[in-house]
Every structure is written in C-alpha cells, then in structure tokens.
Scaffold this active site. Structure first.
Site, PDB file in Angstrom:
ATOM      1  N   ASP A 187       0.829  -1.204   0.000  1.00  0.00           N
ATOM      2  CA  ASP A 187       0.000   0.000   0.000  1.00  0.00           C
ATOM      3  C   ASP A 187       0.863   1.254   0.000  1.00  0.00           C
ATOM      4  O   ASP A 187       2.079   1.205   0.256  1.00  0.00           O
ATOM      5  CB  ASP A 187      -0.897  -0.033   1.243  1.00  0.00           C
ATOM      6  CG  ASP A 187      -2.224   0.691   1.032  1.00  0.00           C
ATOM      7  OD1 ASP A 187      -2.309   1.529   0.121  1.00  0.00           O
ATOM      8  OD2 ASP A 187      -3.162   0.423   1.804  1.00  0.00           O
ATOM      9  N   ASP A 222     -10.971   2.091  -2.900  1.00  0.00           N
ATOM     10  CA  ASP A 222     -11.508   1.857  -1.553  1.00  0.00           C
ATOM     11  C   ASP A 222     -13.027   1.950  -1.555  1.00  0.00           C
ATOM     12  O   ASP A 222     -13.669   1.624  -0.556  1.00  0.00           O
ATOM     13  CB  ASP A 222     -10.946   2.895  -0.571  1.00  0.00           C
ATOM     14  CG  ASP A 222      -9.560   2.500  -0.076  1.00  0.00           C
ATOM     15  OD1 ASP A 222      -9.191   1.327  -0.223  1.00  0.00           O
ATOM     16  OD2 ASP A 222      -8.856   3.380   0.460  1.00  0.00           O
TER      17      ASP A 222
HETATM   18  C1  GLA Z   1      -5.752   1.881   2.290  1.00  0.00           C
HETATM   19  C2  GLA Z   1      -6.202   0.723   1.440  1.00  0.00           C
HETATM   20  C3  GLA Z   1      -7.228  -0.092   2.187  1.00  0.00           C
HETATM   21  C4  GLA Z   1      -6.651  -0.565   3.491  1.00  0.00           C
HETATM   22  C5  GLA Z   1      -6.148   0.617   4.297  1.00  0.00           C
HETATM   23  C6  GLA Z   1      -5.409   0.147   5.527  1.00  0.00           C
HETATM   24  O1  GLA Z   1      -6.748   2.812   2.456  1.00  0.00           O
HETATM   25  O2  GLA Z   1      -6.707   1.160   0.224  1.00  0.00           O
HETATM   26  O3  GLA Z   1      -7.651  -1.183   1.417  1.00  0.00           O
HETATM   27  O4  GLA Z   1      -5.616  -1.457   3.236  1.00  0.00           O
HETATM   28  O5  GLA Z   1      -5.271   1.426   3.542  1.00  0.00           O
HETATM   29  O6  GLA Z   1      -4.943   1.198   6.305  1.00  0.00           O
END
Ligand code: GLA
Length: 712
Positions: free
Chosen positions: A450, A520
């Site tokens: 990420d 997300d």
């Molecule tokens: C980001 C990702 C999510 C999750 C969060 C965790 O927003 O897109 O899918 O993994 O971080 O903090």
C-alpha cells in the site's frame, strides 16, 4: 516481418497484424513521422519525409513532426527532449546516424549536430496486439556534464483530421478511473500526476478518435505510459489541425544530471491503432498486458478474503482465525490480513516503519495464524506499506532524515505519515531487507503493498549537488528495483499494488504487480462506473473487486447480496465482509456465487471484454466476456433503478460466431450467434439493484441445422 526497412528512402515501417507505423529521415537528417494507420500495400503509399507544408511564420521545421521532438531550432511544440549543456547551450538538433533492427525491435541512433549527445529512439512491435512500445535513451558521450530538463517516452503524431476527441480517465480517492471524452480544440490538454505516485486524479492512459468512433467501430489511437510517478500526457492541437501526443516523465520540477558516459532511459509508452472502436482498443491492451507485461499473466487469480472492512486495525490471532474458518467454508482461496498487525498500530497515527509483529495482538507471532490458514487450504497474504513512516514510530525517531523534507521547514503529514526517501540507498536497503525478512521467515504467498499519501516538500538534503530533482524518477525506479529483487528471491509470492485504492495503477508497476486494488469504494453501484473506466485501460484479471457489507460506508446504500457479488465477479473476486455478520442463508448464498465465479473465472479473467451498455446512459449496465476459445460468453447485466414500470431493454451481446449455435445455460434457449447478437437478451430485471449473469454456451454439431435452414 515486423520491421520493414526501405534503405533507399532511409525509412522504416513497423508492421503489426493490422497496422503500419512509418518513420523516415528527411534531407536535414531529422527523424520524421510519416504514417500511422491501416496496413498499406505499396512503398509509394507512404508519404516522403520532406512533404510537410510550410505556413507563413511556420516554416517546415516549425511544424515539424519529428519523432523525438528535440527542443531546438524552430521546434515550438511540446518538447520530447530538452537538454542544457555544460556551456549553458539549450539547443538540441538531432541527426540520424544509424539504425539497428533485431527481431521485433528497431533502434534509431541520433546525434546532436554539434555536441556529444547520443539519443536512441527505441521501438518494439507487438504484432498480434497492433501495439508499439516506445522509449528514449539519452547518452552523454562528451566529457562535460549535461542536464536533461525534459525526456518524453514517446511523441505520437496523429493523422490530420478536422476533429479530434480525447478519451481519458480521471477521478479522486473513492472514485477512480472515471471515463471522460471531450473534443480537443486548439491548445493543450494535459493529464498529469505531480504527486509522486500514478495518482487517483488522472491515469496515464489515452485514446483519441476523430469524433465518430464508438465501442465497436471507428478509428481509435490509444495507449498508456508505463510509469508510476511523476508523469504527463500532453495532447496538443495546433491551429493547422495537427495533433501530437507527448507522453512521459513530467518535466515539472524535474532535472536529471547526465555525467560523461551516463545514459538516461525513459519508461516505455505503448501505443496502438484500431479501426474497430474503443472495445477493440481495450481488448488489445488487455491481451498485451496479459502476454507481455504481467509476470504471471497466464495464471488465474485467486478468490481472496481481506480483513480490512471487517476488523480494521483491530486484528488479532483469534478474530482472524474465526474469519479464516468462515472464509474457507465459503470457498475462499487466499486469506489476507490487512493493516494493524505490526508495531504500535492501533489506528492510523502510529506504527508505520516498525515492521515487527505486534505481540499483544499476535502473542506467538504470525505463525499460528498462518499455519491455521494454510491448514484450512488457503494461501496467506499480508498488508504492508513500506514506503512510509508515522512520526510516532521507532523508525522515524531513529532516522528523521530518511523522509523527504527541506531542512528547517515543516513536514506536512498525510494520514499522519511521511514518505520515505527511496532515492537514498540506505532507505532502499531498509525497505528491501524488511520485506525480505518478512517473506523469508513466514509462509506468505501474497503481499498487498500500500501507499497512502502523496508526496510533499520533496527535498533530498544530502543529495549530490544537482541531483535533488531526480527524486521523482529515482523513487519509482527504486521501488521497481525492490519489487524485482523481492520477486527474484521469492518467486512464488504474488503482489498487489494499492495506494489508498487505485492510486497506483499503471503498466509500469504492472510488470511486477499481479493485481491492483481498484478503489476503496466498494459500493457495488459506484463500482460499475469505476470498473467501466478501468476496463478501458487495464485487464479484468488485474482488477480486484471485493464484496463488502451493506449498508456500505461510502454512500450509505443498501444493495442486495446478489448485485454486490455480480458487480465484484467482473474482475478478480475478493470478499471484504465481516463474515460473522452473515446469516446462515447468506453464507450459503455467498458460497454459491463463489462456486459460480470459479466456473466462469477463466472467461472473466482471460476472455475478451465487450462493454455493452454504459452505466451513465441508462438504468442498465452490461459487460460481457467471451472465452478465448470462443466456446462461451458470460454477460453481466445490472439494473440500477427501474422507473415507470419500464421493462429492461434487451442487451445485445457481441463477439459471438454468427453461424454457431449458443445455448442460454439457464433457460436452455438456443439461437445462432447472430440471433443472440441481433435480437439481444431480454431479461426480467425489476425494482432497484436487480442483476443477472447470462452464460451462453456454444453448441457443438452446428452445421446440420444451418445448412438445412438455408436450403429452405
Ligand atoms: C488503504 C487501502 C485499504 C486498506 C487501508 C489500511 O486505504 O486502500 O484497502 O488497506 O489502507 O490502512
């Protein structure tokens, strides 16, 4: 023969299955663009290199169609290459010095008229997909340093038409890859990222038509840049009706020191032409990505479970085991523990940078959970965000100089975190070692990598003088290098690229990323639009889609389980619900969809994608996949909101063999391919959020019936 050389004309034709791309050297020695479009049959069909028109104030070289567009002489268009030499000269005039052909690759060598700078224009032909990869190599062959101020991967010159229309992808966090189509008027339209990563707001994909193309017909020029950082694509329409597209590393705040003997290589930009519309353009990109970009392109992606929306930061051995049991029963193949398993990570204010297992949550480390997950027959995957630190972390307290910053100026935080300076070799070593150790000491098969903020204050105080502005490229190249080394050492581990959803989706990281976290936003209705746009540039195998709970946190919308599953089954399926919240009936229903997904997965992930009905045109969205062997088609249909009692309009599939018979798996109805395509499929979809999957299976033994019918 992918590259045809015409030595008497100093010209070359890059030939794909359906297209030609021709370039040639003009009298002055400049490499000019000659032609791009349908395949031509005679050498005389290609224009000469010196046939440009002159205009008052714009002599021939003023409207040059040079392939590399060096900034010098009277080249006024967006530069492809801009260099400052040690004596402060900022004039670059490139002359042809030689050409080298090796199989599907053409390298044209150019040299500045006066200075010791060698430029190689590189072309690679992908015949089956009608695509050409382009890049530039710039070598300092002199004995004094030079500075590159702009280096684009490709300049694409389009044929002269009276109207040009640009298709591109825009959006924001939670609303990535929104499709836009607009007429280009005189001037420049720029899509770009100046935030350190590919970005949510624009994506390095482009398509241009002449105002008349549609999904399945019309001339479309299209492509994408394989770079995950600082990039721009400039569509420049002149008052003389020409259009050039420049694509490459952004020149904003960029400067690269090129010492004697050094070579700078740009990322690749891939471009193509089709006479068969946007759908064909996408299918070509999808196929190319699967065959030539993705390292595990030929492998089907697993159904995964991800803990994020179920437990957020509150992960621990017990709650993950309970979720894993339920996931395994549903038919999930990979269990992924998301954020929260390391350091003092109880929320987003602390812990990033401290990549040791949190012993309060996992008293005996991750091993007991991993063993349990694997004993249930699933792979184990884990979330990491290695390019970051929270100021509240041991790592940052020890190495405050490791992040991008300007001395004595505040460091802006995003999600309470700062970006590690990957241009530094010690930081690269830390990131590599952290991941290497994690993967070497645990049975991990999958990494979700990420990246949850954009860059700010991009200072590199200890950089060698003159290299400070290289961070935009060095960061990305270091990231690629770390992924490459990790994958060499741990070849069985698959990688997902995530940046707060779809903030790092591009064909650069795709060389290492097996899949992308698309957004997300897991609202199944919003996803139809996000996924629709995504499909223009990237294949469905790379597009991860989770089924999450209703009410969805994004819009507070309630959507039936069926619609949520169907929407997520159009890519690589994932489950992101808290499975403890499902009733036994819902568990059974969900298991049924997962089983169905596994049946259609080869067609969805590897088949040819046809976009039938766009989400914004009516109350119905439809996308279809046709298996690579042509034996079956899967049609997804979504009714968003019925009004006035209107029945759903028929959905007309594409890409079937007109003279073969296909049986609707559910109803048993048999028609010819043409019958299905012309009459369409009429479905009873009513109310809000109704959906269906229609599977059309080719019936063998077709011939008899057609022949007897045609005789009558
Ligand atoms: C980001 C990702 C999510 C999750 C969060 C965790 O927003 O897109 O899918 O993994 O971080 O903090």
């Amino acid at each position: 023969m992918p590259i045809i050389s015409m030595p008497e004309r100093k010209a070359w034709v890059l030939r794909t299955n359906h297209t030609d791309y021709a370039i040639g050297v003009d009298e002055s020695g400049a490499l000019q663009h000659l032609y791009w479009g349908e395949k031509l049959s005679l050498p005389d069909d290609y224009p000469g290199a010196d046939c440009r028109q002159a205009w008052i104030w714009e002599p021939e070289d003023g409207i040059s169609r040079e392939e590399t567009m060096p900034w010098g002489k009277r080249n006024f268009a967006e530069p492809g290459l801009k260099v400052e030499f040690a004596d402060r000269t900022r004039d670059l005039v490139l002359h042809f010095t030689g050409a080298h052909i090796e199989n599907d690759t053409l390298r044209i060598e150019l040299q500045d008229a006066l200075k010791s700078l060698q430029v190689t224009a590189c072309y690679r032909v992908f015949g089956e997909f009608d695509l050409i990869e382009r890049s530039l190599e710039v070598k300092n062959t002199g004995d004094a340093p030079a500075n590159i101020e702009q280096a684009m991967s490709a300049i694409w010159h389009l044929p002269v038409y009276s109207s040009y229309r640009l298709t591109y992808l825009t959006g924001h966090w939670g609303a990535e890859t929104q499709l836009r189509r607009e007429t280009l008027h005189e001037g420049k339209k720029i899509i770009e990222a100046r935030r350190g990563i590919t970005g949510h707001t624009s994506n390095p994909f482009f398509a241009v038509d002449f105002g008349d193309a549609a999904e399945e017909y019309g001339h479309v020029y299209f492509g994408g840049l394989a770079f995950s950082g600082h990039w721009k694509i400039v569509a420049e329409r002149t008052p003389y009706q020409t259009l050039q597209l420049a694509a490459g590393i952004h020149d904003f705040d960029f400067r690269w020191l090129l010492k004697p003997g050094e070579t700078f290589v740009t990322p690749v930009c891939v471009g193509g032409f089709t006479a068969d519309g946007y759908g064909d353009a996408s299918r070509k990109l999808h196929g190319y990505q699967q065959e030539h970009v993705q390292r595990n392109g030929g492998e089907l992606r697993k159904v995964l479970y991800n803990s994020w929306e179920a437990t957020y930061f509150d992960v621990n051995e017990e709650n993950q085991k309970r979720l894993a049991e339920k996931a395994a029963k549903l038919g999930v193949e990979r269990f992924v523990v998301d954020d929260g398993w390391f350091g003092q990570r109880d929320d987003d204010t602390a812990g990033l940078g401290d990549w040791h297992v949190n012993r309060t949550k996992f008293p005996n480390g991750l091993k007991p959970l991993i063993d349990y997950v694997t004993s249930l027959g699933m792979d184990f995957g884990i979330w990491v965000e290695p390019e970051m630190v929270n100021p509240d972390s041991e790592r940052y307290r020890q190495h405050p100089d490791w992040v991008y910053h300007f001395p004595d100026r505040p460091r802006s935080e995003g999600r309470n975190q700062l970006v590690l300076n990957l241009a530094r070799e010690d930081v690269q070593a830390f990131v590599f070692q952290t991941l290497d150790e994690l993967l070497s000491t645990h049975e991990i098969s999958f990494v979700k990598w990420d990246m949850n903020r954009y860059f700010s204050e991009p200072g590199w105080p200890c950089a060698e003088a003159g290299r400070e502005r290289e961070i935009w490229v060095r960061h990305v190249n270091a990231l690629y290098d770390i992924w490459r080394r990790l994958q060499e050492k741990h070849p069985h581990v698959q990688f997902e690229s995530c940046a707060g959803g779809g903030g790092r989706v591009d064909m650069g990281i795709m060389r290492f990323a097996d899949q992308f976290w698309t957004s997300d936003n897991t609202d199944a209705l919003d996803r139809l639009r996000i996924q629709w746009g995504y499909s223009h540039a990237y294949n469905s195998k790379s597009m991860v889609c989770w089924v999450t709970e209703t009410v969805n946190y994004m819009n507070g919308r309630r959507i039936p389980l069926k619609f949520r599953f169907h929407s997520a089954m159009m890519g690589t399926l994932g489950i992101g619900m808290n499975l403890n919240h499902l009733t036994p009936q819902e568990i059974e229903e969900a298991a049924g969809y997962i089983a169905q997904y596994k049946q259609i997965r080869p067609v969805v992930q590897e088949g040819h994608c046809y976009r039938l009905s766009p989400p914004e045109h009516s109350d119905l969205t439809s996308v279809q996949y046709v298996g690579r062997d042509g034996l079956q088609a899967v049609v997804f249909v979504f009714r968003h909101a019925q009004q006035f009692g209107h029945p759903a309009f028929p959905v007309r599939p594409c890409g079937l063999e007109p003279y073969m018979r296909y049986r609707n798996e559910e109803t048993g109805e048999v028609r010819s391919g043409q019958g299905w395509m012309s009459r369409g499929i009429q479905l009873k979809l009513t109310g809000d959020y109704d959906s269906a999957i229609v599977r059309l299976l080719q019936v063998q033994d077709n011939d008899k019936e057609f022949h007897s019918f045609e005789k009558n």
